[in-house]
Design a protein around this motif. Sequence first.
Motif, PDB file in Angstrom:
ATOM      1  N   GLY A 167       0.776  -1.227   0.000  1.00 45.79           N
ATOM      2  CA  GLY A 167       0.000   0.000   0.000  1.00 45.79           C
ATOM      3  C   GLY A 167       0.810   1.281   0.000  1.00 45.79           C
ATOM      4  O   GLY A 167       2.037   1.290   0.165  1.00 45.79           O
ATOM      5  N   ASN A 168       0.100   2.383  -0.144  1.00 48.60           N
ATOM      6  CA  ASN A 168       0.713   3.709  -0.208  1.00 48.60           C
ATOM      7  C   ASN A 168       1.394   4.117   1.095  1.00 48.60           C
ATOM      8  O   ASN A 168       2.291   4.958   1.105  1.00 48.60           O
ATOM      9  N   ALA A 191      -5.083   1.030   8.811  1.00 55.45           N
ATOM     10  CA  ALA A 191      -4.984   0.046   7.728  1.00 55.45           C
ATOM     11  C   ALA A 191      -5.665   0.478   6.433  1.00 55.45           C
ATOM     12  O   ALA A 191      -5.042   0.447   5.359  1.00 55.45           O
ATOM     13  N   PRO A 192      -6.937   0.898   6.459  1.00 59.37           N
ATOM     14  CA  PRO A 192      -7.551   1.313   5.198  1.00 59.37           C
ATOM     15  C   PRO A 192      -6.857   2.520   4.569  1.00 59.37           C
ATOM     16  O   PRO A 192      -6.791   2.632   3.345  1.00 59.37           O
ATOM     17  N   ILE A 193      -6.334   3.420   5.403  1.00 62.74           N
ATOM     18  CA  ILE A 193      -5.641   4.606   4.888  1.00 62.74           C
ATOM     19  C   ILE A 193      -4.340   4.201   4.210  1.00 62.74           C
ATOM     20  O   ILE A 193      -4.065   4.570   3.070  1.00 62.74           O
ATOM     21  N   GLY A 194      -3.521   3.432   4.920  1.00 62.41           N
ATOM     22  CA  GLY A 194      -2.218   3.038   4.390  1.00 62.41           C
ATOM     23  C   GLY A 194      -2.290   2.061   3.239  1.00 62.41           C
ATOM     24  O   GLY A 194      -1.328   1.931   2.475  1.00 62.41           O
ATOM     25  N   ALA A 195      -3.425   1.364   3.112  1.00 61.54           N
ATOM     26  CA  ALA A 195      -3.581   0.418   2.007  1.00 61.54           C
ATOM     27  C   ALA A 195      -4.086   1.112   0.736  1.00 61.54           C
ATOM     28  O   ALA A 195      -3.839   0.632  -0.373  1.00 61.54           O
ATOM     29  N   GLY A 218     -11.587   5.857   2.874  1.00 64.13           N
ATOM     30  CA  GLY A 218     -12.990   6.019   3.230  1.00 64.13           C
ATOM     31  C   GLY A 218     -13.647   4.767   3.766  1.00 64.13           C
ATOM     32  O   GLY A 218     -14.823   4.804   4.161  1.00 64.13           O
ATOM     33  N   HIS A 219     -12.916   3.665   3.807  1.00 60.65           N
ATOM     34  CA  HIS A 219     -13.477   2.398   4.270  1.00 60.65           C
ATOM     35  C   HIS A 219     -13.185   2.182   5.758  1.00 60.65           C
ATOM     36  O   HIS A 219     -12.264   2.764   6.319  1.00 60.65           O
TER      37      HIS A 219
END
Length: 431
Positions: free
Chosen positions: A68-69, A251-255, A259-260
């Motif tokens: 991920g980012n 996790a959702p941010i770094g992946a 918004g999840h």
Amino acid sequence: MLTAITGINWGDEGKGRMVDLISQEYDIVARYQGGNNAGHTVKNERGKFVLNLLPSGILRPNVVCVMGNGMVIDPHHLDGEINKLREQGISITPANLKISDRATITMPYHVDQDGLEEARLSKTGAQFGSTKRGIAYTYGDKYMKKTLRMGDLLHLDDSVRKRLVTMVDSKNLVMEGSYNAAPISVDEMWAWLEKYAAIFKDYICDVGQYLADADAAGKKVLFEAQLGALRDIDFGIYPYTTSSNTIGAYAPIGAGIPGHKLTNSVGVMKAYSSCVGDGPFVTELAMTEEEKHALREAGHEYGAATGRPRRVGPIDLVASRYGVFCQGCDEVALTLLDVLDYMEKIPMVTAYKLSDGTTTTRFPMGEALDTAQPVVEYLPGWHCDITAARKWEDLPKEAQNYVEYLEKAVGCKITYISVGAEREAYIHHVV
């Protein structure tokens, strides 16, 4: 379904082993932070694998892995890691590995600066215990907007070279002026980028869109963390932390899908404590040097990324309760319970005695943590081999009592119990 597997303590809890196990139920495994300072060791029927950058799901042929980012990626290290896995029979192609175009590149000079600064600090005893992989310096430059990203490898044009010149000029002020090191060559760095652009161009994509589409299609995504809650840049034992957010909420941010929201958070906790690196580690004060040596040997406690002997001690329930809170755990996976087979009685750190004479069960920070002393309690050991156990009923009563005590102490149910390094050596404990 979006599930995060995260570390509750200082790292080295056995997350890679748990991701390898649980990933059989998922379509995608995504790393969302950190770099090749991670060391996830997985042992299965195909052999023993040490992963630094790649998600542990790469060992399952039907799983797609995402970097991920939020990660910092050293293309040189990644290339070597992929080639080693291929030699071990693992297939890695753009079909099962996708690298975020927003992930930050760890350049060779980041690694060099890390080593130079740690050497400088070591002269005064002020070192952080860095893995010297350039992680902090990559993240530092990221937030100063002085890095390149993996997506830049897809178009190495004049605008990218102009940015590289600006970054190298800035970095040389430090390398030459502060460390008396040789200057960085723009041409050498450009050739380095061109080499890895050719290797990874087919792997780099918009993984955020890929993950969003997969989630919308009902695919199951497993997020994999590096290190643990106590190494989180914000909530950990600062400054003895890593340089990124290790908590599940990130996790959702770094992946790539900010918004999840997570569906489930699984925290991984060792049956005892270990850590690599400097900083406060109260639990190690609860054992003699002889006892720590015995535990280190029983658990083969040497860093997967560095080979360094890990610091060890009894399970720290003060730190673990705090880690469960930080990770928002819905359930806990307890690893390496079998390592305690040799003990006649099992020590546990249940509280800290502070320098002012008070006792606390809340995890402190700063000077209070630096000077805290462990309060130790004991439970009877089982003193037998539990590696063949596959059901809760297979465990000796003393081992069951230990697990149940930990559940109550950290305030979260323990649903997985690892009793060996092999993939099948675990108990799925659902009450």
